[in-house]
Design an enzyme around this catalytic site. Sequence first.
Site, PDB file in Angstrom:
ATOM      1  N   CYS A 266     -14.840  12.324 -57.861  1.00 30.18           N
ATOM      2  CA  CYS A 266     -15.415  11.063 -58.334  1.00 30.18           C
ATOM      3  C   CYS A 266     -16.858  11.289 -58.811  1.00 30.18           C
ATOM      4  CB  CYS A 266     -15.346  10.026 -57.210  1.00 30.18           C
ATOM      5  SG  CYS A 266     -15.802   8.370 -57.727  1.00 30.18           S
ATOM      6  N   CYS A 267     -17.655  12.023 -58.019  1.00 30.41           N
ATOM      7  CA  CYS A 267     -19.048  12.317 -58.419  1.00 30.41           C
ATOM      8  C   CYS A 267     -19.070  13.162 -59.688  1.00 30.41           C
ATOM      9  CB  CYS A 267     -19.786  13.062 -57.305  1.00 30.41           C
ATOM     10  SG  CYS A 267     -20.303  12.019 -55.940  1.00 30.41           S
TER      11      CYS A 267
ATOM     12  N   CYS B 208     -24.361   4.990 -55.294  1.00 32.03           N
ATOM     13  CA  CYS B 208     -23.329   4.015 -55.630  1.00 32.03           C
ATOM     14  C   CYS B 208     -23.070   3.089 -54.438  1.00 32.03           C
ATOM     15  CB  CYS B 208     -22.034   4.730 -55.975  1.00 32.03           C
ATOM     16  SG  CYS B 208     -22.131   5.692 -57.475  1.00 32.03           S
TER      17      CYS B 208
ATOM     18  N   CYS C 283     -20.789   4.201 -51.502  1.00 31.60           N
ATOM     19  CA  CYS C 283     -21.196   5.442 -50.829  1.00 31.60           C
ATOM     20  C   CYS C 283     -22.606   5.394 -50.255  1.00 31.60           C
ATOM     21  CB  CYS C 283     -21.076   6.608 -51.799  1.00 31.60           C
ATOM     22  SG  CYS C 283     -19.417   6.788 -52.463  1.00 31.60           S
TER      23      CYS C 283
ATOM     24  N   CYS D 190     -23.995  15.363 -54.629  1.00 28.03           N
ATOM     25  CA  CYS D 190     -23.138  14.873 -55.711  1.00 28.03           C
ATOM     26  C   CYS D 190     -23.041  15.846 -56.866  1.00 28.03           C
ATOM     27  CB  CYS D 190     -23.637  13.527 -56.208  1.00 28.03           C
ATOM     28  SG  CYS D 190     -25.326  13.599 -56.795  1.00 28.03           S
TER      29      CYS D 190
HETATM   30 FE1  SF4 Z   1     -17.989   8.024 -56.800  1.00 23.97          FE
HETATM   31 FE2  SF4 Z   1     -19.364   7.538 -54.569  1.00 23.97          FE
HETATM   32 FE3  SF4 Z   1     -19.931   9.674 -56.090  1.00 23.97          FE
HETATM   33 FE4  SF4 Z   1     -20.523   7.199 -56.893  1.00 23.97          FE
HETATM   34  S1  SF4 Z   1     -21.404   8.317 -55.142  1.00 23.97           S
HETATM   35  S2  SF4 Z   1     -19.650   8.773 -58.107  1.00 23.97           S
HETATM   36  S3  SF4 Z   1     -18.740   6.052 -56.126  1.00 23.97           S
HETATM   37  S4  SF4 Z   1     -18.040   9.267 -54.937  1.00 23.97           S
END
Ligand code: SF4
Length: 283
Positions: free
Chosen positions: A159-160, A243, A246, A271
């Site tokens: 996701c990151c 985010c 998170c 991340c």
């Molecule tokens: Fe995805 Fe969380 Fe990374 Fe944002 S911080 S990109 S929501 S995993």
Amino acid sequence: MLVLGEKIYNLTKLYEKLETTIIRSLELNFCIHMDSQSPTMTSMHIEKLADEFDSKTAQEVLKWALDTFGTKIALASSFGAEDVVIIDMMANLDKNRARVFTLDTGRLNQETYDVMDAIRARYWIPIEVYFPDQKEVEEMVRPRGMNLMYESVENRKLCCEIRKVHPLNRALSTLDGWITGLRRDQVATRATTKKIEIDTGHGGIVKVNPLADWTSDMVWDYIHKNNIPYNTLHDKGFPSIGCEPCTRAIKPGEDPRAGRWWWEDAAQKECGLHFDPSKKRHQ
Ligand code: SF4
């Protein structure tokens, strides 16, 4: 005769000074614009500059960055406390050359959008927003779900990667340098952060960290003294804001990074935005 001698002496000194300035300027120009085939040489020059810059103020470092790269350098901002300080300094130095970009992951807090607009209204600087690739997000969430980050470290990192790292790479591919709000005392891995570095993870462009030697108190003093808009989540116990799914508030005495990806082991908590391949670790 004495007066003439003194004049010749002064002229010689002036000439020497001018010569040194020209040589230094040529050296710097050479190191910045040199062929990317010679990364060692570039690193060497930047390392030399980094030692010199360590005693310079954040404003002096930023002035150098804007004078050297013009609009080919930009601040990567998540609108945290450090970023709004740097935006204020850049706007004071040169509003026409101050460039700010941000990564809208699609999962930010409303408070982050609010401070983005407050900054835009205060400084009249356009915020360059980079979004994740629509196809990549669709292909990620279709099999793994919207809250995939809680399922596994692998999912969270994916996701990151898609929502942050790929858009960052896109932004940096257009630049010769980027500016960040990294500070040495934020986490142990940032303890050796220099005010100017070569970013080997992004094609050897220059990375400028003008607040490297600042403390959190210095950041907040600057914000309050200059009445700069900031993310109101900071007032609700969020020292570090990413985010919405998170990031959580921390309790008094907790590590400032404890609110980021709190369900994960501390070693995994990055991340990928500040990965340094030369050291094989995150910054
Ligand atoms: Fe995805 Fe969380 Fe990374 Fe944002 S911080 S990109 S929501 S995993």
